[in-house]
Design a protein around this motif. Structure first.
Motif, PDB file in Angstrom:
ATOM      1  N   HIS A  65      41.160  94.527  22.463  1.00 27.43           N
ATOM      2  CA  HIS A  65      41.839  93.404  21.799  1.00 27.43           C
ATOM      3  C   HIS A  65      41.671  92.124  22.614  1.00 27.43           C
TER       4      HIS A  65
ATOM      5  N   LEU B 167      40.528  97.275  14.380  1.00 29.40           N
ATOM      6  CA  LEU B 167      39.772  97.015  15.605  1.00 29.40           C
ATOM      7  C   LEU B 167      38.493  97.856  15.607  1.00 29.40           C
TER       8      LEU B 167
ATOM      9  N   GLU C 296      44.275  85.497  15.639  1.00 26.95           N
ATOM     10  CA  GLU C 296      44.282  85.014  14.258  1.00 26.95           C
ATOM     11  C   GLU C 296      44.357  83.497  14.139  1.00 26.95           C
TER      12      GLU C 296
ATOM     13  N   GLN D  90      42.169 100.206  24.361  1.00 28.54           N
ATOM     14  CA  GLN D  90      42.610  99.450  23.179  1.00 28.54           C
ATOM     15  C   GLN D  90      42.956  98.008  23.543  1.00 28.54           C
TER      16      GLN D  90
ATOM     17  N   PRO E  36      46.320  97.762  12.530  1.00 31.26           N
ATOM     18  CA  PRO E  36      45.667  96.913  13.529  1.00 31.26           C
ATOM     19  C   PRO E  36      44.650  97.669  14.377  1.00 31.26           C
ATOM     20  N   SER E  37      45.004  98.906  14.784  1.00 34.43           N
ATOM     21  CA  SER E  37      44.020  99.611  15.606  1.00 34.43           C
ATOM     22  C   SER E  37      42.875 100.127  14.746  1.00 34.43           C
TER      23      SER E  37
ATOM     24  N   ARG F  98      45.572  89.808   7.885  1.00 36.32           N
ATOM     25  CA  ARG F  98      44.759  89.626   9.086  1.00 36.32           C
ATOM     26  C   ARG F  98      43.759  88.527   8.790  1.00 36.32           C
TER      27      ARG F  98
END
Lengths: 911, 489
Positions: free
Chosen positions: A91, B165, A55, A87, B161-162, B23
Motif C-alpha cells: 500500500h 490491491l 485516492e 500488505q 481493499p486488500s 475507490r
C-alpha cells in the motif's frame, strides 16, 4: 486515538473537500504522517491511513514541494517497516506512486521521484522476496505495477530499461512473469512510439533500444521523458479505426530482435489472466501497427483461441486487432465469422446483460475490412448484416428494458436500410410495440411504461413516414390515455419530443387532436377529479397548437364547470388548471371565433368558482378578453411567455400569469448565473490599530497576568477582528444588475474556527458610484486562516429578487492577529511585564505550548489574543533571532509559513 | 486503459441508497485530465454521484409516477454505459454498471481515444475490462448464487481493499478477485523451467481426479396456434473440476454426439483451452442448418485451473421440444374453464428428478371455488396466490400424456396478485423440470475419452442433466405476447 482515526477516516471518505475545509490540510497531513510512523498503530489502521493519499493525493499535497516532502516521509516509513508486513508495504508503494505522479514530481524529475524509481527497481529485482503465500501477491508484483503506472503516466520514462525488464521476465517462472511482461510491453510500446517521432529513426535505433544500451546514463533518459511527456498523444490508444493516422517506424524487413520479443510475449500470453492478456494483445497490436516491418500475421497463431473465447475482454481485443489490421490479418471469411459471433454473443443466454449490450454496440461499430461509410463515430450497420442475420436480435417483451430498446434500435436501422415498404420486419416491430402497449394497458409497472414510450419514440423517429402505422399508433395511444389518464405527462413528453426531433412531421398534432377528441367526448358523469386535472393538462398542451381548433375544448370546459360538481368545487389547483387552458386559448390565433364561449367560461368562473383567487383571475382575463384588442392581448401575453430578455421590464405581481408561468417567476428568488458582486479588502492601517501605544498614567497593577486574565471573564469582552471590505460590481455585467437595492450579505463559515457571522445589509450599490464599505467582525475561536462562503440577495430595478454567490473571502493567518488586549490604562511597562510573564508561563508549560527559534533579517513582533503567539526578537550580527512562544503548537506550521512570507517580502524590499 | 473510479452502492427499490464502497484511482484521473483538456469533467465526490446514477437507472424518486429527467422518452443508449448528468451542463460518461438485487456496481473507464465527438464504446478496451472487473467483483461480493444480503456482504466489503490491491492496485484491472480458496490443498510451485500460469495459484498434490458435467437447458414458447410458430432452444454448458499434478498439465475432454445428431453451435470456450480446431467454431445458430456441418467429435485440449470452471458452452437445434403442451381457457358463466394437456416426447427419458406445471391466473379477484380434475399427478390450489401447482412427480404415465380440467370462479373479496403479462385470456402454464442423465442434443462425454497426461491414473467422473427455464405454454384462445418469432424460416 485509533478509534478517533477510524472516525476521521470515515468522515474524510464521506466528503473529502468538506472534511478538509473543516480542518487544516497541512496539519491533517502532518498528523497522518506522524501516525504512520507510530509503532503503536496497527498495520490495519496504517493501511487505512494511506487511503487519503492513495485516492486524493492532490487534495492533500497542494504543491510539488508538499508532494516531495510527503513522498520522502513515506519512503522513510517504508525503509523502517518490517519486511514481513507485505500488505502495508505494498500500500505504501501505491500511495507513493499516486503522490509522485499527481503532484507532477515524476514529470519534473524531482530527486525524490528518481529515488523512488530506484527503490522500485530494487524491490522489483529482489528475488529474495519469497514471502509468497498463495493468496497475496508479493511486493515485487506491486513494485512492477507501480513502475508500469509511472511509465504509463510519463511515457518513455523507462525506455532505457527495456533489456533489463526483458531479462527479468524471461528468468521468472513464478506467476510474477505476468507483471514483468505487462511492464515490458508498456515500455516497449512507448519506446517504439518515441522512435516514430524521431526523424530518421530506423532499424538500428530499434535494435539499440531492445539491446538496452544501458550505458546511457540515467540522466539522459530523464531528459527524454521530460520533453516527451508533454505529448498527451502518447497517453492515448493508437487504435482508432481506419480513420486514425498511425505513426510509423520504417525499419525495412530487418527487425528480427523486435520480432523475437513479440513472438515470445505472444507465446506466453496464454499463461496470463484474461484481463492482462487483453491488455498485452492490445499493446502489441499497437506496436505491430507502428512497425510495418513486422507482418500482422505474427498474431495468427493466437487467433483461433481468441475467436472462440467466452471472455469479453479477449474478444474485444481481437476486434480491436481487426480494426488495426483489417484484411492484412482477417480474411473475408473471418469477417463474416466475427460478425456472426457478435450476433450470437449479443443474445447468448449465458452472458450477462451488460456484456450482451456491449456486443450489440460492437455490431453498430463493426470494424469492417472495407468500410463504405466514412463516419467516424456514427452508428452504421455493417454491410454483411442482412435482415435475416439480424432477426436473431428481434426485441421481445421478455427482454429487460435496456436490451429491448437496444434491439429495437438495431432492428430499426436494419429495416430502414431494407426499405420499409412491405417489410415483414416492420410488421414485427409494430406488433411488438402493440404487445408492449397491451402490457401497459393491463397495468404495467412504471419501468414498462417508460420503456414503452421510449420504444414508441424510437419507432416514430425511424418510421414516421409510414403513415398507416403511425396513424394506428396515435389511435391506440389515445385509447390508452382514456383508460389511464395518469399517462398524460408521458404523452405530452412524447408529443414534445417528436415535434422537436422531427420538425417536419405532423404526427404529434394528430396525436393531440386525437386526445382532444377523446377527452371532449368523454362522459362527464364518470369523470374523477384526478382524470379531470390530467385532461386539463392535456388540453392546455393542445391549445398551444395553432392548427388545432379549440371549440370542442371550450365546449368541454364549459360543460364541466356548468354541469359537473367538480367544476365549481373550489379546488385552487383545479381552478388554475381551468385558467391555464383559458390563458392558452387567449393566445390562440383563432381567438376571434372563440370569443363568446371563452367569455362565458371566464364569466362563469368569475361568478361561481369556489375560490376567490381563481374568481379574481377569471375576472381579469374576462376583462382583458372583452376590452383589449386581440393584437394587444397577444402582445401582452406573449411577452410574458417569452423568456426574460436582456431588456429591463417592469413587472408587478398583478400581471397576467398562469399558475406556473409568470407568477412563479415574480415570486421566486432567481439565481444569477455568475457572481454579480464581490468583496475586495480595503488595506487598513496595519494589523490591529496599534497606534495608541502612548504612555499613560498607570494604575498600579500588582499581578499583570491575573489582571489580564480576569478581563476574559467579563461579559462581552471577547475581542474581535474587524476587516474592511468594499462591495463592488464584478466586471462585464448584465446591464440589469447595474443598480442593486436592498442587498443582504450572508456569510457561511467553512470551519468552526470562528463564531457565526451576522448578515450585513447594504441599502444600494450603483455602478459608477463609490462602493460601500462593509465591516466584517470575526470572533476567532482558533486563529487559523479561514475561508468564508458569501452570498447575497438583492432586488433589481424591475422588482425581481436575485440570489447570487460572491467569490469566497479568504482570511489569512496574519489577518487574525490582534495586539494584546490590555486595559487602555496600562503603561508600556505593565504591558512588557505581561509579555514576560506570559512568556515564562508558556515556556514552562507542557502540553500544547511550544517555544521555537527562528532566525532572519528583520524585526516585527505580534501578539494574538485567544491563542498566544509571542515573539522575542533579538538582533545579532547578521541576523535577527526570533524566539517564538505559543500556547498552541498546532499553529507552528502556520507561523512558520507566515514568517517565511515576512522574510521573503523583506528580501524583496531590501534587494 | 484504466478505470478512474469504482463504486459499490446498495439501495432498496431506489430508496435509502448509500455508497458502500468507493475507490478512486488518481493516477488514471491524472491521465484523464491531460487527455481531455478543456472538456475534462472531474469525478464528483461520492455524495454527488448517487442521485444522477439512480436517475439514469430509472430508480430514483420511486414514489413519483413521472419525473422529467428520469422518464424522458428520448432514446439514449443507456447501457452498459450510462451518461450521468451532473450539475450544470457537465456529464460523466461512460459509467458502466452491473446491478443485482439491491446492489449496484459501477465504474468509470478512461476514455483514451481522442475524438471530437464521443468515441464508440467499442473503441475503448477499458470498457470490456471494466465489465470483466465488475462481473468479477459481483461474484466476489455475492457469490455465484447471488445472495446480496447479510453479514456475508459486509465481510466481503471489508476484504475489498486488500482484494483490489491484488487485482487492480492502480486502476488497471489485472485479474478478478479470487472467490474461494481451492478445496484441495495446493502447494507453492517450486522453481523450475516451466512457467506457471498467472491464473493458477498453486499446484495440486495427490490423486488425480477429473470431473466433467454436461448441463443442458431448454427454453420454449408454445402457442398452440396454427398462425404462431412454437419456439424452443437448447443450450449446454460443460463444467469441469480437475485435480491434476503438474505446473501445466494437459487434459483433453471430448464431446460427442449420436449419429445424425445436429451439430453443436455457438461454441464458446474458457481461456484455459490451449487450441481449437477451426471446424469446431464454424457452426452458428444464426446460419441455417447445414447438413454437411461438422458434427464432432469436439476435442477441447486444456490445462486446468485449480478451481471448478466452465470449459465450454454451446447451443443446439433439436427437432422437437421435450414436452409439448396445449392450454385453453374459456370464460363462461362467471367462471373460468381450464383445459390443459402435456405430452412427453418419446425420445425423452421418462425419469424426472422433478416435474411441475404452474398455472397462474393473475389480475383477478382471489379464487373462490376451484373444481380441478387431473388424469395424473396432484394439484395444489393456492387461493391467495391465484395459482394452481400441478405436480407430476418423477414419471409420466405409460401413455406419456397427462391432462387437467378445472372450473374456477374468482369470487374472493380481495384482489389477487398482478402481472401485466398474465391478464384475462393472456395466460400461460410454466413448466419446471429436471431430467438426470440425459441431454436433448444427445451430447455426452465418454469417461474413456477424457485424456489426462499424468503420472498417476486419474479418477474420472462424468455426468449430464437436462433442465428447463422459461418454458411457457400460452393459452391458445388468448393473445400471447409476441416474442422473437423466426420470421425468416
Amino acid at each position: 486515538m485509533a478509534e478517533n482515526w477510524y472516525g476521521r477516516m470515515r468522515r474524510f471518505s464521506g466528503g473529502p473537500t468538506r472534511f478538509l475545509s473543516e480542518t487544516n490540510v497541512e496539519v491533517f497531513l502532518t498528523e497522518l504522517l506522524r501516525e504512520l510512523r507510530d509503532d503503536r498503530a496497527t498495520f490495519n489502521l496504517k493501511v487505512l491511513l494511506l487511503s487519503p493519499l492513495c485516492e486524493y493525493p492532490d487534495l492533500l499535497c497542494s504543491s510539488d514541494s508538499v508532494g516531495q516532502e510527503t513522498a520522502l516521509d513515506l519512503m522513510s516509513v517504508f525503509a523502517q517497516c518490517p519486511r514481513k508486513s507485505t500488505q502495508f508495504r505494498s500500500h505504501l508503494l501505491v500511495a507513493l506512486t499516486c503522490v509522485l505522479i499527481c503532484t507532477s514530481c515524476v514529470r519534473s524529475r524531482s530527486h525524490v521521484a528518481l529515488d523512488f524509481l530506484d527503490l522500485l527497481f530494487q524491490v522489483a529485482q529482489d528475488v529474495s522476496d519469497v514471502h509468497n503465500d498463495d493468496t497475496s501477491r508479493s511486493l515485487r508484483a506491486t513494485a512492477c505495477d507501480c513502475l508500469q503506472e509511472m511509465e504509463t503516466c510519463c511515457p518513455g520514462l523507462l525506455s532505457q530499461r527495456l533489456e533489463l525488464l526483458s531479462g527479468l521476465r524471461q528468468q521468472e517462472t513464478s506467476r510474477l512473469h505476468q507483471v514483468y511482461a505487462g511492464l515490458q510491453t508498456v515500455v516497449l510500446k512507448n519506446a517504439v512510439y518515441q522512435l516514430t517521432q524521431e526523424p530518421g529513426a530506423g532499424a538500428e535505433h530499434l535494435k539499440c533500444l531492445l539491446g538496452g544500451n544501458t550505458s546511457f546514463a540515467w540522466e539522459v533518459d530523464q531528459d527524454a521523458f521530460q520533453t516527451d511527456s508533454k505529448d498527451s498523444a502518447m497517453l492515448s490508444s493508437l487504435i482508432q479505426g481506419s480513420m486514425g493516422m498511425m505513426p510509423t517506424l520504417h525499419t525495412g524487413p530487418d527487425c528480427k530482435e523486435l520480432r523475437s520479443v513479440l513472438s515470445s510475449l505472444l507465446e506466453e500470453s496464454y499463461l496470463f489472466t484474461p484481463l492482462c492478456q487483453a491488455a498485452l494483445l492490445h499493446r502489441l497490436t499497437e506496436v505491430v501497427a507502428m512497425v510495418p516491418g513486422i507482418p500482422p500475421t505474427i498474431f495468427r497463431a493466437q487467433l483461433l483461441r481468441l475467436l472462440g473465447t467466452s471472455e469479453v475482454c479477449l474478444f474485444h481485443a481481437t476486434l480491436l486487432m481487426k480494426c488495426a489490421f483489417t484484411d492484412s490479418l482477417f480474411s473475408a471469411e473471418d469477417e463474416t465469422f466475427l460478425l456472426k459471433r457478435l450476433l450470437v454473443l449479443s443474445q447468448h443466454p449465458l452472458l450477462s446483460i451488460p456484456e450482451k449490450l456491449f456486443y450489440m454496440d460492437c455490431i453498430l461499430h463493426f470494424p469492417e475490412n472495407r468500410p463504405i461509410s466514412c463516419s467516424d463515430s456514427d452508428e452504421a450497420l455493417p454491410v454483411l448484416l442482412t435482415p435475416q442475420l439480424a432477426s436473431t436480435l428481434l426485441p421481445t417483451v421478455f427482454n429487460d428494458s435496456a436490451t429491448m430498446l437496444a434491439r429495437l434500435h438495431l432492428q430499426s436501422l436494419v429495416y430502414l436500410e431494407e426499405g420499409v415498404e412491405e417489410s415483414r420486419g416492420l410488421v414485427y416491430l409494430y406488433d411488438h410495440l402493440t404487445s408492449m402497449l397491451n402490457i401497459v394497458e393491463s397495468g404495467g409497472s412504471r419501468e414498462i411504461v417508460v420503456t414503452f414510450f421510449r420504444a414508441a419514440f424510437l419507432f416514430l423517429l425511424y418510421f414516421s413516414q409510414v403513415h398507416s402505422y403511425c396513424l394506428d399508433l396515435s389511435e391506440q395511444l389515445c385509447r390508452l390515455y382514456l383508460r389511464h389518464t395518469r399517462l398524460a405527462p408521458h404523452l405530452i413528453n412524447l408529443a414534445n419530443q417528436t415535434q422537436e426531433r422531427l420538425p417536419e412531421c405532423t404526427w404529434a398534432i394528430g396525436l393531440l387532436r386525437g386526445l382532444q377528441k377523446g377527452i371532449t367526448k368523454a362522459l362527464l358523469g364518470q369523470l374523477s377529479l384526478q382524470d379531470l386535472s390530467w385532461h386539463l393538462k392535456v388540453l392546455t398542451r393542445v391549445a398551444e397548437e395553432r392548427e388545432i381548433c379549440q371549440h370542442c375544448s371550450l365546449g368541454f370546459l364549459s360543460s364541466v364547470i356548468t354541469t359537473s360538481p367538480l367544476g365549481v368545487g373550489g379546488d385552487w389547483r383545479l381552478g388554475n388548471s381551468f385558467l391555464a387552458v383559458c390563458r392558452r386559448v387567449l393566445l390562440h390565433p383563432t381567438l376571434d371565433s372563440l370569443l363568446i364561449p371563452l367569455a362565458d367560461i371566464l364569466q362563469h368562473l368569475a361568478c361561481y368558482y369556489g375560490d376567490a383567487d381563481i374568481q379574481d383571475h377569471a375576472r381579469l382575463y374576462y376583462t382583458l378578453l372583452t376590452t383589449v384588442s386581440q393584437e394587444k392581448l397577444a402582445m401582452m401575453l406573449a411577452q410574458e411567455a417569452a423568456d426574460n430578455g436582456p431588456q429591463v421590464k417592469k413587472r408587478t405581481l398583478s400581471s397576467l400569469m398562469a399558475e406556473n408561468e409568470g407568477l412563479t417567476g415574480a415570486l421566486t428568488v432567481h439565481q444569477t448565473e455568475t457572481a454579480v458582486l464581490c468583496l475586495t479588502l480595503v488595506s487598513s492601517e496595519g494589523p490591529g490599530e496599534s497606534g495608541q501605544l502612548h504612555e499613560k498614567e498607570t494604575e498600579d497593577v500588582t499581578d499583570v497576568l491575573e489582571a489580564y486574565r480576569s478581563q476574559f471573564g467579563e461579559p462581552g469582552f471577547m475581542p474581535d477582528v474587524t476587516l474592511k471590505y468594499q462591495l463592488v460590481h464584478k466586471q462585464d455585467q448584465d446591464p440589469r444588475f447595474e443598480q442593486l437595492f436592498n442587498i443582504r450579505l450572508h456569510f457561511v463559515l467553512t470551519d468552526d474556527h470562528y463564531e457565526q457571522l451576522q448578515d450585513i445589509n447594504v441599502p444600494c450599490v450603483f455602478k459608477g458610484r463609490p462602493p460601500p464599505v462593509v465591516q466584517l467582525r470575526l470572533k476567532p475561536r482558533q486563529p487559523y486562516p479561514t475561508t468564508l462562503r458569501v452570498s447575497a440577495i438583492f432586488t433589481t430595478q424591475d422588482g425581481f429578487s436575485w440570489h447570487t454567490p460572491l467569490p469566497d473571502v479568504h482570511v489569512a493567518f496574519q489577518q487574525s492577529f490582534l495586539p494584546v488586549p490590555t486595559p487602555p490604562s496600562w503603561s508600556g511597562e505593565a504591558r512588557l511585564q505581561l509579555f514576560e510573564r506570559l512568556w515564562e508561563e508558556i515556556s514552562s508549560e507542557t502540553g500544547d505550548c511550544a517555544v521555537s527559534l527562528f532566525c532572519c533579517q528583520l524585526q516585527e513582533a505580534e501578539l494574538n489574543v485567544l491563542s498566544h503567539l509571542l515573539l522575542k526578537v533579538r538582533s545579532e550580527v547578521d541576523a535577527v533571532h526570533f524566539s517564538i512562544a505559543s500556547d498552541s503548537w498546532q499553529l507552528l506550521p502556520l507561523i512558520n509559513s507566515y514568517l517565511l512570507t515576512v522574510t521573503s517580502s523583506q528580501e524583496d524590499t531590501t534587494s | 486503459m484504466g478505470l478512474r473510479v469504482l463504486w459499490i452502492i446498495s439501495h432498496e427499490g431506489g430508496e435509502n441508497a448509500s455508497i458502500r464502497f468507493s475507490r478512486r484511482f488518481p493516477t488514471v484521473e491524472h491521465r484523464a485530465r491531460s487527455l481531455s483538456g478543456s472538456s475534462y469533467v472531474a469525478v464528483p465526490e461520492d455524495s454527488l454521484i448517487l442521485q444522477p446514477l439512480l436517475t439514469e437507472l430509472g430508480i430514483s424518486s420511486s414514489n413519483k409516477s413521472y419525473v422529467a429527467q428520469r422518464d424522458d422518452c428520448i432514446y439514449r443508449p443507456r447501457s452498459p454505459a450510462l451518461e450521468l448528468r451532473l450539475d450544470g451542463e457537465k456529464t460523466l460518461w461512460p459509467v458502466l454498471n452491473i446491478s443485482q438485487g439491491s446492489l449496484i456496481l459501477a465504474c468509470l473507464p478512461l476514455v483514451d481515444v481522442p475524438s471530437e465527438t464521443r468515441p464508440p464504446l467499442s473503441s475503448l478496451l477499458s470498457v470490456s475490462q471494466g465489465l470483466t472487473l465488475l462481473a468479477g467483483l459481483q461474484t466476489f461480493l455475492l457469490g455465484s448464487g447471488g445472495k446480496p444480503y447479510g453479514d456475508g456482504l459486509i465481510s466481503r466489503l471489508e476484504m475489498l481493499p486488500s482484494a483490489l490491491l491484488q487485482v487492480c492496485p492502480l486502476g488497471t484491472p489485472l485479474d478478478v478477485p479470487l472467490v474461494g480458496v481451492p478445496t484441495t490443498p495446493a502447494v507453492p510451485i517450486p522453481a523450475g523451467t516451466q512457467k506457471q500460469p498467472a491464473w493458477k495459484t498453486g499446484l495440486h498434490r495427490g490423486r488425480a481426479m477429473v470431473n466433467v458435467a454436461v448441463t443442458e437447458t431448454v427454453r420454449s414458447m408454445q402457442y398452440g396456434n396454427q398462425s404462431r410458430q412454437d419456439l424452443w432452444d437448447v443450450y449446454g454448458t460443460v463444467t469441469c473440476k480437475c485435480e491434476v499434478e503438474g505446473v501445466l498439465p494437459n487434459v483433453t475432454v471430448t464431446l460427442s454426439l449420436p449419429p445424425n445428431g445436429s451439430p453443436l453451435q455457438d461454441i464458446l470456450v474458457h481461456p484455459c483451452v490451449t487450441s481449437l480446431d477451426s471446424s469446431i467454431l464454424t457452426s452458428s445458430s444464426v446460419d441455417n442448418l447445414d447438413g454437411s456441418a461438422f458434427s464432432g467429435p469436439y476435442k477441447f485440449p486444456f490445462s486446468p485451473p485449480l478451481e471448478p470452471f466452465r470449459l465450454c458452452s454451446y447451443t443446439s437445434q433439436v427437432p422437437v421440444p421435450p414436452i409439448l403442451g396445449l392450454y385453453q381457457l374459456k370464460e363462461e358463466d362467471n367462471q373460468l374453464r381450464l383445459t390443459a394437456s402435456l405430452k412427453l416426447h418419446e425420445t425423452v427419458k421418462n425419469n424426472f428428478e422433478y416435474c411441475e406445471a404452474h398455472l397462474p391466473l393473475f389480475n383477478r379477484n382471489q379464487m373462490g371455488g376451484a373444481d380441478v380434475k387431473v388424469s395424473f399427478g396432484q394439484v395444489d390450489v393456492s387461493k391467495e396466490k391465484n395459482l394452481l401447482v400441478w405436480a407430476l412427480g418423477q414419471k409420466f404415465p405409460k401413455s406419456r400424456e397427462v391432462s387437467l380440467e378445472a372450473k374456477i370462479n374468482f369470487s374472493g373479496q380481495s384482489p389477487g396478485p398482478c402481472d401485466p403479462l398474465c391478464t384475462g385470456l393472456t395466460a400461460y402454464i410454466k413448466l419446471h423440470f429436471k431430467v438426470p442423465d440425459m441431454t436433448l442434443s444427445g451430447c455426452s462425454v465418454d469417461q474413456h475419452s477424457v485424456q489426462v497426461y499424468s503420472s498417476s491414473k486419474p479418477r474420472i467422473a462424468t455426468s449430464r442433466e437436462l433442465l428447463c427455464k422459461e418454458y411457457y405454454i400460452w393459452n391458445s384462445t388468448g393473445a400471447a405476447p409476441v416474442s422473437g418469432a423466426q420470421m425468416t424460416t
